[in-house]
Design a protein around this motif. Structure first.
Motif, PDB file in Angstrom:
ATOM      1  N   GLY A  98       2.922 -45.927  68.024  1.00 26.51           N
ATOM      2  CA  GLY A  98       1.860 -46.756  67.484  1.00 26.51           C
ATOM      3  C   GLY A  98       0.586 -46.005  67.161  1.00 26.51           C
ATOM      4  N   ARG A  99       0.533 -44.735  67.464  1.00 25.12           N
ATOM      5  CA  ARG A  99      -0.690 -43.967  67.191  1.00 25.12           C
ATOM      6  C   ARG A  99      -0.706 -43.463  65.754  1.00 25.12           C
ATOM      7  N   GLU A 100      -1.918 -43.385  65.231  1.00 25.75           N
ATOM      8  CA  GLU A 100      -2.122 -42.895  63.871  1.00 25.75           C
ATOM      9  C   GLU A 100      -2.625 -41.460  63.910  1.00 25.75           C
ATOM     10  N   LEU A 101      -2.048 -40.631  63.062  1.00 27.51           N
ATOM     11  CA  LEU A 101      -2.536 -39.276  62.882  1.00 27.51           C
ATOM     12  C   LEU A 101      -3.752 -39.354  61.973  1.00 27.51           C
ATOM     13  N   ILE A 102      -4.873 -38.837  62.446  1.00 26.23           N
ATOM     14  CA  ILE A 102      -6.118 -38.861  61.671  1.00 26.23           C
ATOM     15  C   ILE A 102      -6.636 -37.440  61.522  1.00 26.23           C
ATOM     16  N   SER A 103      -7.520 -37.248  60.589  1.00 25.04           N
ATOM     17  CA  SER A 103      -8.139 -35.939  60.409  1.00 25.04           C
ATOM     18  C   SER A 103      -9.002 -35.601  61.616  1.00 25.04           C
ATOM     19  N   GLY A 104      -9.869 -36.536  61.990  1.00 19.49           N
ATOM     20  CA  GLY A 104     -10.798 -36.280  63.078  1.00 19.49           C
ATOM     21  C   GLY A 104     -12.003 -35.471  62.634  1.00 19.49           C
ATOM     22  N   ASP A 105     -12.078 -35.187  61.344  1.00 22.10           N
ATOM     23  CA  ASP A 105     -13.164 -34.393  60.777  1.00 22.10           C
ATOM     24  C   ASP A 105     -13.628 -35.096  59.511  1.00 22.10           C
ATOM     25  N   TRP A 106     -14.854 -35.547  59.486  1.00 25.85           N
ATOM     26  CA  TRP A 106     -15.342 -36.315  58.350  1.00 25.85           C
ATOM     27  C   TRP A 106     -15.333 -35.523  57.054  1.00 25.85           C
ATOM     28  N   LYS A 107     -15.248 -34.192  57.119  1.00 26.23           N
ATOM     29  CA  LYS A 107     -15.207 -33.373  55.908  1.00 26.23           C
ATOM     30  C   LYS A 107     -13.790 -33.199  55.363  1.00 26.23           C
ATOM     31  N   ARG A 108     -12.799 -33.616  56.127  1.00 29.86           N
ATOM     32  CA  ARG A 108     -11.401 -33.464  55.701  1.00 29.86           C
ATOM     33  C   ARG A 108     -10.704 -34.800  55.848  1.00 29.86           C
ATOM     34  N   GLU A 109     -10.239 -35.307  54.746  1.00 29.34           N
ATOM     35  CA  GLU A 109      -9.562 -36.597  54.782  1.00 29.34           C
ATOM     36  C   GLU A 109      -8.058 -36.419  54.685  1.00 29.34           C
ATOM     37  N   LEU A 110      -7.346 -37.326  55.314  1.00 31.45           N
ATOM     38  CA  LEU A 110      -5.905 -37.426  55.100  1.00 31.45           C
ATOM     39  C   LEU A 110      -5.712 -38.552  54.093  1.00 31.45           C
ATOM     40  N   HIS A 111      -4.952 -38.305  53.077  1.00 29.26           N
ATOM     41  CA  HIS A 111      -4.715 -39.334  52.065  1.00 29.26           C
ATOM     42  C   HIS A 111      -3.426 -40.049  52.412  1.00 29.26           C
ATOM     43  N   GLY A 112      -3.572 -41.220  52.992  1.00 28.92           N
ATOM     44  CA  GLY A 112      -2.429 -42.011  53.427  1.00 28.92           C
ATOM     45  C   GLY A 112      -2.577 -42.380  54.883  1.00 28.92           C
ATOM     46  N   THR A 113      -1.660 -43.202  55.329  1.00 31.28           N
ATOM     47  CA  THR A 113      -1.637 -43.636  56.718  1.00 31.28           C
ATOM     48  C   THR A 113      -0.395 -43.046  57.371  1.00 31.28           C
ATOM     49  N   TYR A 114      -0.581 -42.435  58.529  1.00 34.48           N
ATOM     50  CA  TYR A 114       0.504 -41.747  59.224  1.00 34.48           C
ATOM     51  C   TYR A 114       0.579 -42.255  60.656  1.00 34.48           C
ATOM     52  N   VAL A 115       1.441 -43.228  60.878  1.00 33.78           N
ATOM     53  CA  VAL A 115       1.605 -43.832  62.196  1.00 33.78           C
ATOM     54  C   VAL A 115       3.038 -43.577  62.649  1.00 33.78           C
TER      55      VAL A 115
END
Length: 183
Positions: free
Chosen positions: A106-123
């Motif tokens: 149920g966890r989402e993989l996120i960038s965690g860095d406002w300067k680097r975005e992940l395009h899409g949702t990765y759960v």
């Protein structure tokens, strides 16, 4: 890696030494055991569970939590670098690194860095994600960062994310540059 606290005593047992560390001064919780066989068991809490920052929250409304790419990347590079030091200190021919991330469903993989975005949702819906490598010691010694990135890629792909190794290397360089900037 692992973090060794000067505040707490290292526990000495028959065939292992170790510590259990709580988040007293810094947001960091881990336990480690170093065995006389050369094995190391290291357990730690992911950074997103210990820090309350907007960039560390999941975006997906149904996500149960988040895992930051930078946390996985930095940790697994540290693991590979420790493996290289082990190979040197113990004069072994091969090194095996096995990593598991548990309670991850149920966890989402996120960038965690406002300067680097992940395009899409990765759960992920998997309870555990694993990565492993067995290498000849000279190969690990030649490029532990590359091994750390490979381990990171194994975890990221299980979330469904595909990113170039070069991007992860640059990301790590950028994080390290920040930590070494003079005040």
């Amino acid at each position: 890696m692992p973090m060794i606290s000067n505040r707490d005593r290292v526990a000495h047992h028959g065939n292992w030494v170790g510590q259990d560390l709580q988040a007293e001064v810094v947001p960091h919780v881990e336990a480690w055991r170093l065995f006389s066989s050369g094995h190391l068991l290291h357990r730690r809490v992911v950074a997103t569970d210990l820090r309350d920052a907007a960039e560390l929250r999941p975006d997906a409304p149904d996500a149960t939590g988040a895992v930051a790419v930078w946390d996985v990347l930095l940790y697994l590079v540290e693991v590979a670098e420790l493996g290289a030091r082990y190979a040197t200190a113990l004069s072994v021919d091969t090194v095996s690194i096995n990593v598991s991330v548990h309670n991850i469903a149920g966890r989402e993989l996120i960038s965690g860095d406002w300067k680097r975005e992940l395009h899409g949702t990765y759960v992920t819906q998997a309870e555990s994600l694993t990565a492993s490598v067995v290498l000849a010691a000279p190969a690990l010694l030649a490029s532990p960062r590359t091994v750390g990135v490979d381990l990171t890629q194994q975890i990221l792909r299980k979330f469904g994310l595909s990113v170039a190794d070069k991007i992860l290397m640059e990301w790590q360089d950028g994080i390290l540059d920040k930590t070494h900037d003079p005040l």
